[in-house]
Scaffold this active site. Sequence first.
Site, PDB file in Angstrom:
ATOM      1  N   LYS A  13       0.870  -1.178   0.000  1.00  0.00           N
ATOM      2  CA  LYS A  13       0.000   0.000   0.000  1.00  0.00           C
ATOM      3  C   LYS A  13       0.900   1.219   0.000  1.00  0.00           C
ATOM      4  O   LYS A  13       1.658   1.449   0.941  1.00  0.00           O
ATOM      5  CB  LYS A  13      -0.927   0.040   1.210  1.00  0.00           C
ATOM      6  CG  LYS A  13      -1.847   1.273   1.182  1.00  0.00           C
ATOM      7  CD  LYS A  13      -2.707   1.395   2.408  1.00  0.00           C
ATOM      8  CE  LYS A  13      -3.616   2.633   2.308  1.00  0.00           C
ATOM      9  NZ  LYS A  13      -2.850   3.911   2.287  1.00  0.00           N
ATOM     10  N   GLU A  65       6.694  -1.265  13.310  1.00  0.00           N
ATOM     11  CA  GLU A  65       7.666  -0.387  13.986  1.00  0.00           C
ATOM     12  C   GLU A  65       6.961   0.937  14.180  1.00  0.00           C
ATOM     13  O   GLU A  65       6.546   1.575  13.218  1.00  0.00           O
ATOM     14  CB  GLU A  65       8.921  -0.268  13.123  1.00  0.00           C
ATOM     15  CG  GLU A  65      10.065   0.437  13.827  1.00  0.00           C
ATOM     16  CD  GLU A  65      10.217   1.860  13.338  1.00  0.00           C
ATOM     17  OE1 GLU A  65       9.733   2.769  14.056  1.00  0.00           O
ATOM     18  OE2 GLU A  65      10.797   2.059  12.273  1.00  0.00           O
ATOM     19  N   CYS A  76      12.933   7.515  13.220  1.00  0.00           N
ATOM     20  CA  CYS A  76      12.395   6.749  14.343  1.00  0.00           C
ATOM     21  C   CYS A  76      13.432   6.539  15.432  1.00  0.00           C
ATOM     22  O   CYS A  76      13.084   6.145  16.553  1.00  0.00           O
ATOM     23  CB  CYS A  76      11.850   5.411  13.856  1.00  0.00           C
ATOM     24  SG  CYS A  76      12.876   4.604  12.627  1.00  0.00           S
TER      25      CYS A  76
END
Length: 527
Positions: free
Chosen positions: A185, A266, A303
């Site tokens: 996606k 994550e 992150c």
Amino acid sequence: MEISGELLIGGRAVRGTQAPLRAFNPATGAEIPTPVFNSGTAEDVAAACELAEQAFDTYRALPLAVRAEFLDRIAQGIHALGAALIERAHQETGLPKARLEGERGRTTGQLKLFAEEVRKGLWLAATLDSPLPGRKPLPRSDLRMQKIGIGPVAVFGASNFPLAFSVAGGDTAAALAAGCPVVVKAHGAHLGTSEMVGRVIQQTAREMGLPEGVFSLVVGAGRSVGEALVAHPAIKAVGFTGSRGGGTALMRIAASRPEPIPVYAEMSSINPVFVLPAALAARGASIAQGFVDSLVLGAGQFCTNPGLVIGIDSVALTRFADSAAAALSGKPAQTMLTAGIHAAYEQGSARLADAGGVDALAHGEAASGPNQARAALFSTGAQAFFAQPALEDEVFGPASTIVRCRDENELLAVAAHFAGQLTATIQMDGDDLPVAKKLVPILERKAGRLLVNGFPTGVEVTHAMVHGGPYPATSDSRATSVGTAAIERFLRPVCYQDFPAGLLPEALAEGNPLELWRRRDGEMVRG
């Protein structure tokens, strides 16, 4: 390459029929007018998933050399897109072209690394236990084991890495290496970039004569397309990088299916940095500069961004804070990836500023354009930190908080208090070894990667890398999404008992035709 705004369903390009989507340039605050990307439907998702299911057995049975060639040729095709890919990604993300060129190198590099991993075959974990027909009281059968792909995998593109964590990123590379077809996606923040890379994979599969459903790319506004993808019975695992809310929503869908499936998400991390007393006294100013440089790198949109610094209150810690504030005050505001991410950053940094017992130490230079993040540094005490769970929430962007502890025991208590993290860092010198020895066992329980005298931004794609950690950093602390061990997420073991030679997989056949390292009767041999 012309961008059409179409979905890629197996070997076909399909025009979506639902809500229109347009790419957005965060640096100008304007839409990119063409093309229009129309959202797909649940029927489009079903078509992609059914093709992936049909392709699975054929694709996983291909020789390892063919699977490796597929990954290598995808890497070559991405590189061949040249400046056009970098320009489109720059328009859609506001990221500097030099950063995107580096990310393209990481993307192609990890594809090539997984190709080499496929060729070696160690991930198959081929294991043979010889029969013991004369064993008393019962004989033992001939037992052989290998790992196989889990089935079609759904991958969600990440906002902050339009190449390395998206259509042909680490999740896709690991799944294809494991023998699993992939349905991606595309992230709405880089639709054109996603189509360009998706067409490379589609074209490579066509040129190699691979089964049509080995790869598909779907697009959708809102949540319906992603939810339909995770819910489809053909999908056997999910790879996701994004927000905690998004990851947990996918986890709930996956867990509520008639056949629950794993979601490797994550999600959220503040990546604490512990600055110990001797290191602060000896080199506090240089640590402060390195910390600030790490904090503002890429507008803080990593992150592994260092969102918290913990130290024992002292003159040295005050000097460190002063140095960090001075360094941060000269940092320019930077364009963030989307208007939504920028708005969330503004809200998050305002929440820190308004929290009880929190002081604002410094801000970077003011914004001069749309969607620009102004860096921010705050300070608080350990007791205020304990009392306000919101201070542990990730603020995605260049904001961080220094936590002042009264003594060593309080510093260790802060470490024990944390939820799961991707990383934890210790800045230390030789005289800090006694407290570091107490700190490391705590941090091992809390994070997937521990660093000494470095900073967490920058994740190498290697065999030893772990990019994961206990919840809420990830949904499964046993896995990594970066490095060759990421392939393990999309494999499962199968045991073959008393199989005749003609039925055995090549990896377990006598004579070892694939020339693999195998475990035979407990010993590693190449035979």
